[in-house]
Each structure stands twice: as C-alpha cells, then as structure tokens.
Design a protein around this motif. Structure first.
Motif, PDB file in Angstrom:
ATOM      1  N   ARG A  27       5.804  10.882 -45.066  1.00  0.00           N
ATOM      2  CA  ARG A  27       6.419  10.196 -46.207  1.00  0.00           C
ATOM      3  C   ARG A  27       6.481   8.684 -45.968  1.00  0.00           C
ATOM      4  NH1 ARG A  27      10.089  14.668 -45.917  1.00  0.00           N
ATOM      5  NH2 ARG A  27      11.600  13.327 -44.838  1.00  0.00           N
ATOM      6  N   ASP A  28       6.883   8.296 -44.759  1.00  0.00           N
ATOM      7  CA  ASP A  28       6.993   6.869 -44.461  1.00  0.00           C
ATOM      8  C   ASP A  28       5.619   6.196 -44.470  1.00  0.00           C
ATOM      9  OD1 ASP A  28       9.719   7.101 -44.223  1.00  0.00           O
ATOM     10  OD2 ASP A  28       9.722   7.259 -42.037  1.00  0.00           O
ATOM     11  N   SER A  29       4.608   6.894 -43.965  1.00  0.00           N
ATOM     12  CA  SER A  29       3.260   6.326 -43.950  1.00  0.00           C
ATOM     13  C   SER A  29       2.747   6.124 -45.367  1.00  0.00           C
ATOM     14  CB  SER A  29       2.306   7.241 -43.170  1.00  0.00           C
ATOM     15  OG  SER A  29       2.678   7.319 -41.805  1.00  0.00           O
ATOM     16  N   LEU A  30       2.978   7.095 -46.240  1.00  0.00           N
ATOM     17  CA  LEU A  30       2.553   6.956 -47.633  1.00  0.00           C
ATOM     18  C   LEU A  30       3.336   5.847 -48.328  1.00  0.00           C
ATOM     19  CD1 LEU A  30       2.213  10.712 -48.616  1.00  0.00           C
ATOM     20  CD2 LEU A  30       0.362   9.029 -48.590  1.00  0.00           C
ATOM     21  N   ARG A  31       4.624   5.746 -48.043  1.00  0.00           N
ATOM     22  CA  ARG A  31       5.426   4.688 -48.648  1.00  0.00           C
ATOM     23  C   ARG A  31       4.917   3.312 -48.215  1.00  0.00           C
ATOM     24  NH1 ARG A  31       9.191   1.976 -46.371  1.00  0.00           N
ATOM     25  NH2 ARG A  31       9.438   3.511 -44.696  1.00  0.00           N
TER      26      ARG A  31
END
Length: 262
Positions: A27-31
């Motif tokens: 999730r953090d990488s996509l954000r």
C-alpha cells in the motif's frame, strides 16, 4: 520490517540481504508511486504514452493477417516487458529520492548508470522470456485449433464457441501465469537494483529471487495488483497504460527500497 535470515546454503554469496515485507508495504509503495506520478505528470505524460503506443501498434499488426491468434498473447505479454519500459521511472524515483533534478530530460539517464551493461543483460533475458511466451501461445493455438483464421470474426468464433477454444483460453491463461511469475521473480528487484547500484546481473538476479522467496505471499499479492492494473490500463487500446505504467514503475522502485538492504 526485519531482515530475512537466509541460510548460507540457500543464499548465493553475491546476493544482498533482503527484508521481510508486509501488505502495508505494498500500500505504501503504491501511495508513493502515485505521489511520484502526480509530481511529474506534467513532464512525463508524453513519455508514458510511448509504451502504450508500441502496444497498440503491435495489436494492429497482429490483427492484420496470419498473426491474429497472437493478439491476446501480445496484449498480455506487454506486461512481461513492463520492467524494461519502466526503467526510466526507476531512474527518476532514484533521483527524486536523492534530491536531484528529476524532469523528463532525465528519463533516459539510465544509460549512464554504472550497471547499464548488466541492465541490458537482464533486458535480454526478459526479451527471451517474452518471445518464449509467444512461441508457447502460438503452439497451443496450432495444436488445439489449427491454422490461423482468415478474419477476426472467424478467430473470435473459434475461440469462444468451440470446446477447443475454451481449452485454449484455460491453458493459455495458466501458461501466462507461469511466465508472469517468472518475470516477477527475475525483475521485481533486479531491474531497479541495476539502476540504483553498481552490481552485476548475477547479483541482481539472485537478490531478486531471494526477495521473492522470502516474501512469497506479499509478492503474490503484488503480482495480482500489477496484473489487474495492467489489464485495466489496457482497456481500451492500451491508453490507460500512460498512467498505470509510470505509477507501477515508481511503486516498484519504492517496493525495492523496502525489500533490499541497500
């Protein structure tokens, strides 16, 4: 996150240490990937169109003659070369991370990186995998259905209204999943790593494999996310890839920085 403790017998000497990832890292990488895209969208929307344009051209060619059966394999296989097309986004993410200028003029600066020769070696491997996928797809079509159809309508009829066609769909998707898993294992860490550091292809490939083996569940979820976004971006006529590819490129960079002890 913790560093994966891999026994020396299972871990090649040249592989870098890898970390254990969690779903939150995806999730953090996509954000962060989306944030990078938003920051650069004015400069890079044009660059992002190049890749879908190539995919569209390949589809047009496939639909124009005896290569009609390769339309779906070509469309699906575009994702197998995504890590190569995304190399410029890895470079821009690296530059942004280091506080360096990161406009569209730096997109091709990957050719100046010290590991560019190794990068091209892994690119060659991915090209071999891509062509192997096309050979397997065409072989399945020939074995199950026969000669190439004379028109798009004849192709669609054979594919969707015959038992052989549905068998081809099932077997083709299974084969595609196997090739996609291979590409993910080979490239998810190795390609951004070769943009980031001065290592050889063997080291990058081993590290990528170890990162995937240490995070099988998380990497499986990442592969599903990538596949789903590529499908969405390919409809219609690949134009959505102008957004999807940069976001995934940036996100893959951030996933790499979480997965590998740099």
């Amino acid at each position: 996150m913790t560093v994966a403790r891999i026994e020396r017998a299972e871990r090649p000497a040249e592989a870098h240490d890898v970390r254990i990832l969690e779903t939150a890292d995806l999730r953090d990488s996509l954000r962060q990937g989306w944030a990078d895209f938003v920051a650069h969208r004015g400069d890079l929307i044009f660059v992002g169109i190049i890749y879908p344009a190539v995919g569209f051209l390949a589809a047009v060619i496939a639909l124009g003659g005896p290569l009609i059966p390769l339309f779906f394999p070509l469309a699906a296989g575009i994702g197998l070369l995504g890590p190569v097309a995304a190399s410029g986004f890895y470079e821009l993410a690296r530059r942004r991370e280091q506080g360096l200028p990161s406009g569209w003029s730096h997109f091709f600066d990957v050719v100046r990186r010290p590991s560019f020769d190794a990068f091209m070696a892994v690119t060659g491997l991915l090209l071999l995998i891509f062509f192997a996928w096309l050979v397997v797809a065409m072989s399945l079509y020939t074995a199950l259905i026969g000669p190439a159809p004379e028109s798009i309508s004849a192709f669609a009829t054979r594919l969707f209204t015959t038992p052989e066609g549905w068998t081809l769909i099932v077997l083709g998707n299974l084969a595609g999943l196997a090739f996609a898993a291979l590409v993910l294992t080979v490239s998810v860490v190795s390609m951004p790593m070769l943009v980031d550091t001065d290592v050889d292809a063997r080291t990058a490939l081993h590290t990528s494999r170890m990162a995937v083996m240490a995070n099988k569940g998380v990497m499986l979820r990442w592969g599903v996310i990538v596949a789903a976004l590529l499908v969405i971006g390919s409809i219609p006529f690949f134009v959505g890839l102008a957004v999807v590819l940069p976001v995934l490129g940036y996100a893959t960079w951030h996933l790499y920085t979480r997965a590998v002890v740099r």
